[in-house]
Design an enzyme around this catalytic site. Structure first.
Site, PDB file in Angstrom:
ATOM      1  N   HIS A   6     -47.399   2.665 -77.175  1.00  0.00           N
ATOM      2  CA  HIS A   6     -46.588   2.759 -75.943  1.00  0.00           C
ATOM      3  C   HIS A   6     -45.963   4.149 -75.799  1.00  0.00           C
ATOM      4  O   HIS A   6     -46.362   4.895 -74.932  1.00  0.00           O
ATOM      5  CB  HIS A   6     -45.506   1.672 -75.836  1.00  0.00           C
ATOM      6  CG  HIS A   6     -46.023   0.272 -76.037  1.00  0.00           C
ATOM      7  ND1 HIS A   6     -46.992  -0.264 -75.217  1.00  0.00           N
ATOM      8  CD2 HIS A   6     -45.728  -0.682 -76.970  1.00  0.00           C
ATOM      9  CE1 HIS A   6     -47.255  -1.497 -75.632  1.00  0.00           C
ATOM     10  NE2 HIS A   6     -46.522  -1.766 -76.693  1.00  0.00           N
ATOM     11  N   ASP A  41     -53.399  -4.826 -76.120  1.00  0.00           N
ATOM     12  CA  ASP A  41     -52.093  -5.366 -76.483  1.00  0.00           C
ATOM     13  C   ASP A  41     -51.967  -6.886 -76.299  1.00  0.00           C
ATOM     14  O   ASP A  41     -52.496  -7.644 -77.106  1.00  0.00           O
ATOM     15  CB  ASP A  41     -51.020  -4.601 -75.689  1.00  0.00           C
ATOM     16  CG  ASP A  41     -49.618  -4.832 -76.227  1.00  0.00           C
ATOM     17  OD1 ASP A  41     -49.448  -5.662 -77.126  1.00  0.00           O
ATOM     18  OD2 ASP A  41     -48.674  -4.169 -75.758  1.00  0.00           O
TER      19      ASP A  41
HETATM   20  C1  NGQ Z   1     -45.294  -7.946 -80.010  1.00  0.00           C
HETATM   21  N1  NGQ Z   1     -45.471  -6.883 -77.882  1.00  0.00           N
HETATM   22  O1  NGQ Z   1     -45.023  -7.737 -81.176  1.00  0.00           O
HETATM   23  O2  NGQ Z   1     -46.148  -8.764 -79.689  1.00  0.00           O
HETATM   24  C2  NGQ Z   1     -44.561  -7.158 -78.952  1.00  0.00           C
HETATM   25  C3  NGQ Z   1     -43.383  -7.909 -78.439  1.00  0.00           C
HETATM   26  C4  NGQ Z   1     -41.467  -7.038 -79.787  1.00  0.00           C
HETATM   27  C5  NGQ Z   1     -45.318  -5.810 -77.113  1.00  0.00           C
HETATM   28  N2  NGQ Z   1     -44.418  -4.957 -77.454  1.00  0.00           N
HETATM   29  C6  NGQ Z   1     -42.352  -8.193 -79.464  1.00  0.00           C
HETATM   30  N3  NGQ Z   1     -46.045  -5.602 -76.072  1.00  0.00           N
HETATM   31  O3  NGQ Z   1     -41.758  -5.885 -79.470  1.00  0.00           O
HETATM   32  O4  NGQ Z   1     -40.438  -7.294 -80.396  1.00  0.00           O
HETATM   33 ZN    ZN Z   2     -48.062  -4.709 -79.261  1.00  0.00          ZN
END
Ligand code: NGQ
Ligand code: ZN
Length: 452
Positions: free
Chosen positions: A269, A320
């Site tokens: 990101h 993602d």
């Molecule tokens: C994840 N996903 O780990 O799946 C994360 C969300 C977080 C994205 N950042 C959870 N798109 O970052 O705490």
């Molecule tokens: Zn992720």
């Protein structure tokens, strides 16, 4: 040896005509012949492009796709989506994970993604205790890669805290949690799982700066000194504010000041960077792992690709959350995010260069680097990871060479991907993975069970 013949191939040196690629039984390109007559070839197609590396996936989230699009109390955000996702993952078993990952990888292959970096953090049972085999969930990922044939960079995720400053994890995070010592054991298991696959690579992924302490971060990085090293960073403005409150520094700035961020790293990101952070990341040689469809879906913000590329920054693409798996749409969304912001056109490109080609060149190079595998170009010593476009697709008729890339990316989608090979083995024909029917039936069973 397998000999594949193409009328046109995008080689490391550019487009070439009448190309035969010779690929050995272990999947590596051993010879490239241009102006060849195509005799004695085992398989042929019109166009060969290097397959696209996908540098960021949470395979299990595919099963949630399209099911988090109902407004809650009117304050929906990334953080409320995360609650929905946490609720969903409580029920996912190793068998479910296998079925979901098979479907996701099948769709990636059909979209033109020949490899994936799996950012794997769903380690333990629903009560937070490790399975009898600590690598049971990881095994499901490894098996899914084997079944579908996708190239794999396995990124076991280290997750220990819930917030900057070392706050304890919450009950919904218990399936992710390890201390460095147990993480070392998991890593050994994952090394063994990856060792049974063709050409897999294992790296390490500290989940985010929120999920580690400076100490534990340094401890686990020492387990894989050569990388690849991936981390979620600066995706949401709240994360930037919390990091500032904790350390007085922004996340990317903090990371660059406290660990050696270099070519081994992929910062996933990196949406919210100040100008100086952006220039430092570009100069570091690390890759920014952009996930444009998910970033749009979750309301993350807009990455400044125009300045980052001008400063020599390296980028790659990840799917993602897998809310929609489409390589062309990832690239299109990235370019369109810049056009909408700057009210311009052909922004992630160079003068007189096709934007599709420029974008594709960037994410091949960045994707190969972040994956830590010999992929991303059709050259001797690299994997035989190839996709072919359907030049008779309505969007591609009348295009040629770089124009095919523009037509695929801006005027079509996965439906323009006709055939695909990984390590010289054909996996997709006429747009369909060889096992699509079986994998879809298996996926359907799992979804029925999970939604019962
Ligand atoms: C994840 N996903 O780990 O799946 C994360 C969300 C977080 C994205 N950042 C959870 N798109 O970052 O705490
Ligand atoms: Zn992720």
């Amino acid at each position: 040896m397998t000999r594949l013949y193409f009328n046109h191939a995008l080689l490391a040196s550019g487009w070439a005509a009448n190309v035969t690629l010779e690929i050995n039984p272990s999947g590596t390109i051993v010879a490239i012949e241009t102006d060849s007559d195509g005799e004695n070839c085992d398989d042929r197609a019109e166009v060969a492009l290097p397959g696209l590396p996908n540098v960021h996936s949470h395979a299990f989230q595919r099963a949630l796709a399209g099911r988090a699009e109902v407004q809650g109390d009117g304050t929906d955000s990334f953080w409320t989506w995360r609650q929905v996702m946490y609720k969903f993952l409580e029920r996912v078993t190793p068998t479910d994970l296998y079925a979901i990952a098979c479907m996701a990888y099948c769709e990636m292959l059909e979209a033109g993604m020949t490899s994936v970096c799996e950012f794997h953090y769903l380690h333990h049972g629903p009560d937070g205790h490790p399975y009898g085999d600590i690598g049971e969930m990881a095994q499901a990922i490894g098996e899914a890669a084997k079944t579908t044939g996708i190239g794999l960079t396995f990124l076991p995720v280290f997750y220990a805290q819930s917030q900057f400053g070392g706050a304890d994890p919450g009950p919904q995070q218990r399936r992710f949690i390890n201390d460095p010592e147990r993480f070392g054991k998991l890593l050994e298991r994952i090394d063994a799982i990856a060792g049974s696959l063709a050409d897999a690579r294992v790296g390490i992924a500290p989940h985010s700066l929120r999920a580690v302490t400076p100490d534990s971060l340094n401890q686990i990085l020492a387990f894989k000194p050569d990388g690849p090293l991936h981390i979620h960073i600066a995706e949401q403005t709240k994360e930037v504010d919390d990091c500032l409150a904790w350390s007085g520094q922004r996340p990317v700035e903090w990371l660059i000041d406290h660990v050696n961020v270099d070519r081994r790293w992929c910062l996933v990101h990196a949406t919210h960077m100040s100008g100086p952070e952006r220039r430092r990341l570009a100069a570091s040689g690390a890759v920014a792992g952009l996930c444009p469809i998910t970033e749009a879906n979750l309301g993350d913000g807009t990455f400044d690709g125009v300045h980052f590329l001008a400063e020599g920054g390296r980028i790659a693409i990840g799917s993602d959350s897998n809310v929609l798996i489409d390589a062309a749409e990832e690239l299109r969304t990235l370019e369109y995010s810049q056009r909408l912001r700057d009210q311009g056109r052909n922004l992630l490109s160079n003068p007189q260069k096709s934007t599709g080609r420029h974008l594709y060149d960037q994410v091949l190079a960045g994707g190969a680097q972040a994956s830590g595998r010999h992929i991303g170009r059709l050259s001797v010593g690299n994997r035989g990871d190839i996709l072919s476009l359907d030049t008779s697709h309505p969007a591609l008729i009348g295009s040629n060479l770089d124009g095919w890339l523009d037509s695929w990316i801006f005027a079509a989608n996965s439906s323009a991907v006709s055939d695909l090979w990984v390590g010289g083995r054909r996996l997709v024909s006429a747009g369909q993975h060889r096992d699509r029917q079986t994998l879809r039936a298996q996926y359907s069973q799992t979804i029925k069970r999970l939604s019962a």
